[in-house]
Design a protein around this motif. Structure first.
Motif, PDB file in Angstrom:
ATOM      1  N   ARG A   1       0.860  -1.205   0.000  1.00 40.62           N
ATOM      2  CA  ARG A   1       0.000   0.000   0.000  1.00 40.62           C
ATOM      3  C   ARG A   1       0.880   1.234   0.000  1.00 40.62           C
ATOM      4  NH1 ARG A   1      -2.790  -3.354   3.591  1.00 40.62           N
ATOM      5  NH2 ARG A   1      -1.681  -2.376   5.325  1.00 40.62           N
ATOM      6  N   GLY A   2       0.370   2.275  -0.640  1.00 40.88           N
ATOM      7  CA  GLY A   2       1.121   3.506  -0.743  1.00 40.88           C
ATOM      8  C   GLY A   2       1.287   4.169   0.616  1.00 40.88           C
ATOM      9  N   VAL A   3       2.509   4.495   0.933  1.00 38.22           N
ATOM     10  CA  VAL A   3       2.768   5.173   2.206  1.00 38.22           C
ATOM     11  C   VAL A   3       2.903   6.656   1.938  1.00 38.22           C
ATOM     12  CG1 VAL A   3       4.375   5.401   4.124  1.00 38.22           C
ATOM     13  CG2 VAL A   3       3.911   3.160   3.126  1.00 38.22           C
ATOM     14  N   ARG A   4       3.665   6.953   0.946  1.00 43.57           N
ATOM     15  CA  ARG A   4       3.870   8.338   0.598  1.00 43.57           C
ATOM     16  C   ARG A   4       4.262   8.378  -0.874  1.00 43.57           C
ATOM     17  NH1 ARG A   4       6.944  11.297   5.277  1.00 43.57           N
ATOM     18  NH2 ARG A   4       5.158  10.429   6.361  1.00 43.57           N
ATOM     19  N   ASP A   5       3.743   9.356  -1.569  1.00 41.79           N
ATOM     20  CA  ASP A   5       4.194   9.454  -2.953  1.00 41.79           C
ATOM     21  C   ASP A   5       4.324  10.906  -3.351  1.00 41.79           C
ATOM     22  OD1 ASP A   5       2.522  10.189  -5.492  1.00 41.79           O
ATOM     23  OD2 ASP A   5       1.060   9.561  -3.933  1.00 41.79           O
ATOM     24  N   MET A   6       5.202  11.139  -4.335  1.00 39.71           N
ATOM     25  CA  MET A   6       5.491  12.498  -4.736  1.00 39.71           C
ATOM     26  C   MET A   6       4.788  12.870  -6.027  1.00 39.71           C
ATOM     27  SD  MET A   6       7.191  13.347  -2.281  1.00 39.71           S
ATOM     28  CE  MET A   6       7.358  15.014  -2.899  1.00 39.71           C
ATOM     29  N   ALA A   7       4.213  11.891  -6.627  1.00 37.20           N
ATOM     30  CA  ALA A   7       3.627  12.207  -7.932  1.00 37.20           C
ATOM     31  C   ALA A   7       2.120  12.280  -7.879  1.00 37.20           C
ATOM     32  CB  ALA A   7       4.032  11.154  -8.941  1.00 37.20           C
ATOM     33  N   PHE A   8       1.530  11.375  -7.149  1.00 37.34           N
ATOM     34  CA  PHE A   8       0.082  11.270  -7.215  1.00 37.34           C
ATOM     35  C   PHE A   8      -0.629  11.802  -5.982  1.00 37.34           C
ATOM     36  CE2 PHE A   8       2.118   7.839  -9.490  1.00 37.34           C
ATOM     37  CZ  PHE A   8       1.696   8.116 -10.775  1.00 37.34           C
ATOM     38  N   GLY A   9       0.154  11.937  -4.883  1.00 34.56           N
ATOM     39  CA  GLY A   9      -0.468  12.410  -3.645  1.00 34.56           C
ATOM     40  C   GLY A   9      -1.504  11.437  -3.148  1.00 34.56           C
ATOM     41  N   GLN A  10      -1.347  10.199  -3.501  1.00 33.01           N
ATOM     42  CA  GLN A  10      -2.341   9.188  -3.101  1.00 33.01           C
ATOM     43  C   GLN A  10      -1.727   8.261  -2.065  1.00 33.01           C
ATOM     44  OE1 GLN A  10      -5.015   7.274  -5.099  1.00 33.01           O
ATOM     45  NE2 GLN A  10      -5.344   8.669  -6.812  1.00 33.01           N
ATOM     46  N   GLU A  11      -2.204   8.254  -0.929  1.00 33.31           N
ATOM     47  CA  GLU A  11      -1.655   7.379   0.080  1.00 33.31           C
ATOM     48  C   GLU A  11      -2.398   6.062   0.103  1.00 33.31           C
ATOM     49  OE1 GLU A  11      -0.451   8.849   3.685  1.00 33.31           O
ATOM     50  OE2 GLU A  11       0.555  10.577   2.817  1.00 33.31           O
ATOM     51  N   GLN A  12      -3.566   6.007  -0.569  1.00 37.68           N
ATOM     52  CA  GLN A  12      -4.371   4.794  -0.485  1.00 37.68           C
ATOM     53  C   GLN A  12      -4.064   3.809  -1.614  1.00 37.68           C
ATOM     54  OE1 GLN A  12      -5.883   4.285   2.241  1.00 37.68           O
ATOM     55  NE2 GLN A  12      -5.213   6.374   2.762  1.00 37.68           N
ATOM     56  N   ILE A  13      -3.124   4.143  -2.421  1.00 40.87           N
ATOM     57  CA  ILE A  13      -2.834   3.280  -3.580  1.00 40.87           C
ATOM     58  C   ILE A  13      -2.371   1.876  -3.118  1.00 40.87           C
ATOM     59  CG2 ILE A  13      -0.404   3.931  -3.849  1.00 40.87           C
ATOM     60  CD1 ILE A  13      -1.092   4.154  -6.881  1.00 40.87           C
ATOM     61  N   ASP A  14      -2.840   0.856  -3.823  1.00 41.98           N
ATOM     62  CA  ASP A  14      -2.513  -0.523  -3.427  1.00 41.98           C
ATOM     63  C   ASP A  14      -1.876  -1.246  -4.630  1.00 41.98           C
ATOM     64  OD1 ASP A  14      -2.353  -3.107  -2.679  1.00 41.98           O
ATOM     65  OD2 ASP A  14      -4.470  -3.331  -2.113  1.00 41.98           O
ATOM     66  N   LEU A  15      -0.594  -1.547  -4.526  1.00 43.82           N
ATOM     67  CA  LEU A  15       0.103  -2.177  -5.668  1.00 43.82           C
ATOM     68  C   LEU A  15       0.595  -3.598  -5.329  1.00 43.82           C
ATOM     69  CD1 LEU A  15       2.184   0.852  -6.978  1.00 43.82           C
ATOM     70  CD2 LEU A  15      -0.062   0.101  -7.712  1.00 43.82           C
TER      71      LEU A  15
ATOM     72  N   LEU B   1      -0.597   3.147 -13.884  1.00 43.97           N
ATOM     73  CA  LEU B   1      -0.625   3.132 -12.421  1.00 43.97           C
ATOM     74  C   LEU B   1      -2.017   3.452 -11.882  1.00 43.97           C
ATOM     75  CD1 LEU B   1       1.612   2.484 -10.515  1.00 43.97           C
ATOM     76  CD2 LEU B   1       1.966   4.933 -10.163  1.00 43.97           C
ATOM     77  N   VAL B   2      -2.548   4.547 -12.336  1.00 41.15           N
ATOM     78  CA  VAL B   2      -3.940   4.880 -11.979  1.00 41.15           C
ATOM     79  C   VAL B   2      -4.684   5.148 -13.274  1.00 41.15           C
ATOM     80  CG1 VAL B   2      -3.547   5.781  -9.660  1.00 41.15           C
ATOM     81  CG2 VAL B   2      -3.267   7.285 -11.653  1.00 41.15           C
ATOM     82  N   GLN B   3      -5.941   4.954 -13.244  1.00 44.90           N
ATOM     83  CA  GLN B   3      -6.754   5.050 -14.449  1.00 44.90           C
ATOM     84  C   GLN B   3      -6.471   6.337 -15.240  1.00 44.90           C
ATOM     85  OE1 GLN B   3     -10.848   4.505 -13.589  1.00 44.90           O
ATOM     86  NE2 GLN B   3     -11.168   3.343 -15.487  1.00 44.90           N
ATOM     87  N   ASP B   4      -6.449   6.214 -16.544  1.00 42.73           N
ATOM     88  CA  ASP B   4      -6.281   7.323 -17.491  1.00 42.73           C
ATOM     89  C   ASP B   4      -4.905   7.997 -17.443  1.00 42.73           C
ATOM     90  OD1 ASP B   4      -8.818   6.842 -18.336  1.00 42.73           O
ATOM     91  OD2 ASP B   4      -9.722   8.278 -16.928  1.00 42.73           O
ATOM     92  N   SER B   5      -3.999   7.426 -16.681  1.00 41.12           N
ATOM     93  CA  SER B   5      -2.653   8.022 -16.700  1.00 41.12           C
ATOM     94  C   SER B   5      -1.811   7.255 -17.736  1.00 41.12           C
ATOM     95  CB  SER B   5      -2.027   7.938 -15.323  1.00 41.12           C
ATOM     96  OG  SER B   5      -1.805   6.580 -14.989  1.00 41.12           O
ATOM     97  N   PRO B   6      -0.757   7.905 -18.243  1.00 40.24           N
ATOM     98  CA  PRO B   6       0.040   7.224 -19.263  1.00 40.24           C
ATOM     99  C   PRO B   6       0.813   6.027 -18.696  1.00 40.24           C
ATOM    100  CG  PRO B   6       0.953   9.386 -18.714  1.00 40.24           C
ATOM    101  CD  PRO B   6      -0.282   9.244 -17.897  1.00 40.24           C
TER     102      PRO B   6
END
Ligand code: GTP
Length: 489
Positions: free
Chosen positions: A103-117, A142-147
């Motif tokens: 699960r996302g802890v911290r990210d610099m690109a998406f600002g999404q902490e809830q991401i689950d990979l 990575l997330v919908q509609d992103s390249p």
């Protein structure tokens, strides 16, 4: 048959040999062209794969440095060491920090902490084997509609050695694609970015038929790709079985390699068309050459035949000029020549020559009673008889009408007597004509002259023999006289 004979004529064989030589030269040059083309294609592929490998290393090592930087911060200072500023990737790629559950802890690109990979391939690989080093995932959204992005990930471990989580950087695929997008690729050629386990991550130009999870795992091609840092080989591709030139190079310090493949057929296409054209021209030249040689030989043969026919005709004319056509015996001209030669030889060797001049008696009656053909028959009969009694060195000649001459080289006045006996016996043999013996009607008279006693020239000897013959006839026929009217038999 004739053509077969022409075919083995030296000229034709020579022309075949020259044509074969030229053909060999052409084949050698074509082969050299063929090899050059392949060598050039290999060189170009090698250069391209090297350039791409170096470029990729340059880009991805930059991104990996960001990941490594973050891992070292995490391992030294823990999560609290990570602030927003520190997480800004120097490489410009998006960085994401996952906990041990993906699960996302911290990210610099998406600002999404809830991401689950947790399901992503790179996370699972690191979860299984945290000390594997750099893990590279398949291109993904990575997330919908992103390249699409290419994930580069490393595990970080807590102080107690447990998996702390995963740091992942996402390289936009577009960034990699823009390098190659301007390249013109020949049909059947491609550039591939391949993970060391055989997973094809990227292919340019993209194949519509390329399976999503296209992998070379277990193939001979992958074995060769991984066996050395860089190389070139020619083998069918795993994907479509088309024979290709494979040039590859590993991206230094990454579990990646770049390969450039070129369809052998496409590389050789220009050569093939030249080979067909040159081969066609060579074949035409060969056939033309052969045709000309055959024509030439045919002309030579024709001339040879004409010359032979001319020679035969010439011989025939000469034969006719020197021989009597009825009996085939030498005629007066040839007799003169033979006598002159005999006189010359006799002069050198102090030898003798006998000349026996014969004339049939009562021959006219044969003609008159049985016809000209019967007369001819008698003349041929006498000719054969005289030939039989003559030696090899003698000449039996028909002077004309019913007159014959025997030239007897080496025959003295003494020797001639024996010849006369044999001649008279031979002429007395029966000559049958439709059941009748013509010999009963005719006989023979003769005159003899001897060289040098009775003359030293052809004319003199012949004249004196004729004189003797005349005397023999006068004396009652059926006998032979020596010159000076001395009866000899
Ligand atoms: N069948 C035939 N007859 C020929 C040929 N040449 C000449 N004669 C004839 O031969 C004859 C020769 O004449 P003669 O020598 O007077 O004939 P002959 O009866 O032998 O007379 P004598 O010599 O005096 O005994 C002539 O009738 C010619 O026409 C020939 O080639 N063939």
């Amino acid at each position: 048959m004739l053509l077969a004979r022409y075919f083995f004529h030296r000229l034709v064989l020579l022309s075949l040999l020259v044509s074969l030589g030229m053909g060999g030269l052409l084949a050698r040059n074509l082969w050299a062209m063929h090899q050059n083309l392949l060598d050039n294609a290999e060189r170009a592929s090698r250069n391209l794969s090297h350039t791409l490998a170096v470029g990729l290393e340059w880009v991805l090592a930059d991104v990996d440095r960001d990941v490594l930087q973050m891992r070292s911060t995490l391992q030294n200072d823990g999560l609290q060491g990570i602030d927003a500023q520190a997480m800004l990737a120097v490489s410009g790629s998006a960085l994401l920090l996952l906990d041990a559950q993906g699960r996302g802890v911290r990210d610099m690109a998406f600002g999404q902490e809830q991401i689950d990979l947790v399901q992503r391939d790179f996370f699972q690989a690191l979860q299984r084997q945290p000390d594997m080093g750099l893990a590279i995932g398949v291109p993904q959204v990575l997330v919908q509609d992103s390249p699409q992005v290419l994930p580069l990930a490393r595990a970080w471990q807590q102080a107690d050695g447990r998996l702390g989580g995963v740091i992942v950087a996402f390289v936009p695929l577009q960034r990699l694609q823009q390098w190659v997008s301007g390249m013109h690729m020949a049909p059947g050629s491609a550039i591939n970015l391949i993970r060391m386990d055989g997973q094809v991550l990227l292919r340019f130009p993209a194949l519509s038929a390329l399976p999503r999870a296209h992998t070379l795992a277990g193939s001979e091609n992958l074995r060769r790709y991984t066996a050395s840092q860089a190389g070139v080989f020619t083998r069918p591709s795993v994907l479509d079985g088309i024979e290709r030139i494979h040039s590859f190079e590993h991206v230094t310090a990454m579990p990646l390699l770049v390969n450039v493949v070129q369809a052998r057929d496409a590389v050789l296409a220009p050569w093939r068309s030249s080979a067909w054209t040159l081969g066609g021209i060579a074949l035409l030249l060969f056939l033309g050459n052969l045709g000309l040689a055959l024509l030439f030989v045919r002309e030579l043969e024709r001339r040879r035949r004409t010359q032979k026919a001319l020679q035969v005709e010439k011989d025939r004319m000469q034969e006719m000029a020197l021989h009597d056509p009825l009996t085939g015996l030498p005629n007066r001209t040839l007799l003169q020549d033979r006598i002159e030669h005999a006189i010359a030889a006799a002069q050198r060797e102090a030898g003798a020559i006998g000349l026996l001049y014969l004339d049939l008696d009562g021959f006219k009656e044969v003609n008159d009673r049985w016809g000209h053909a019967a007369g001819d028959h008698v003349l041929v009969h006498i000719a054969r008889q005289l030939q039989q009694v003559a030696r090899m060195s003698d000449t039996v000649c028909r002077l004309g009408g019913d007159e014959f001459v025997l030239l007897l080289p080496g025959c003295t006045l003494v020797d001639v007597r024996e010849v006369i006996i044999r001649v008279l016996q031979a002429c007395a043999t029966p000559c049958w004509w439709h059941g009748e013996n013509l010999q009963a009607v005719y006989g023979v008279s003769g005159g003899v002259s001897i060289y040098p006693e009775h003359g030293t020239s052809f004319a003199e000897l012949l004249r004196h023999a004729d004189t003797a013959l005349y005397q023999a006839k006068e004396a009652g026929r059926g006998q032979v006289y020596y010159f000076q009217a001395v009866p000899s038999y």
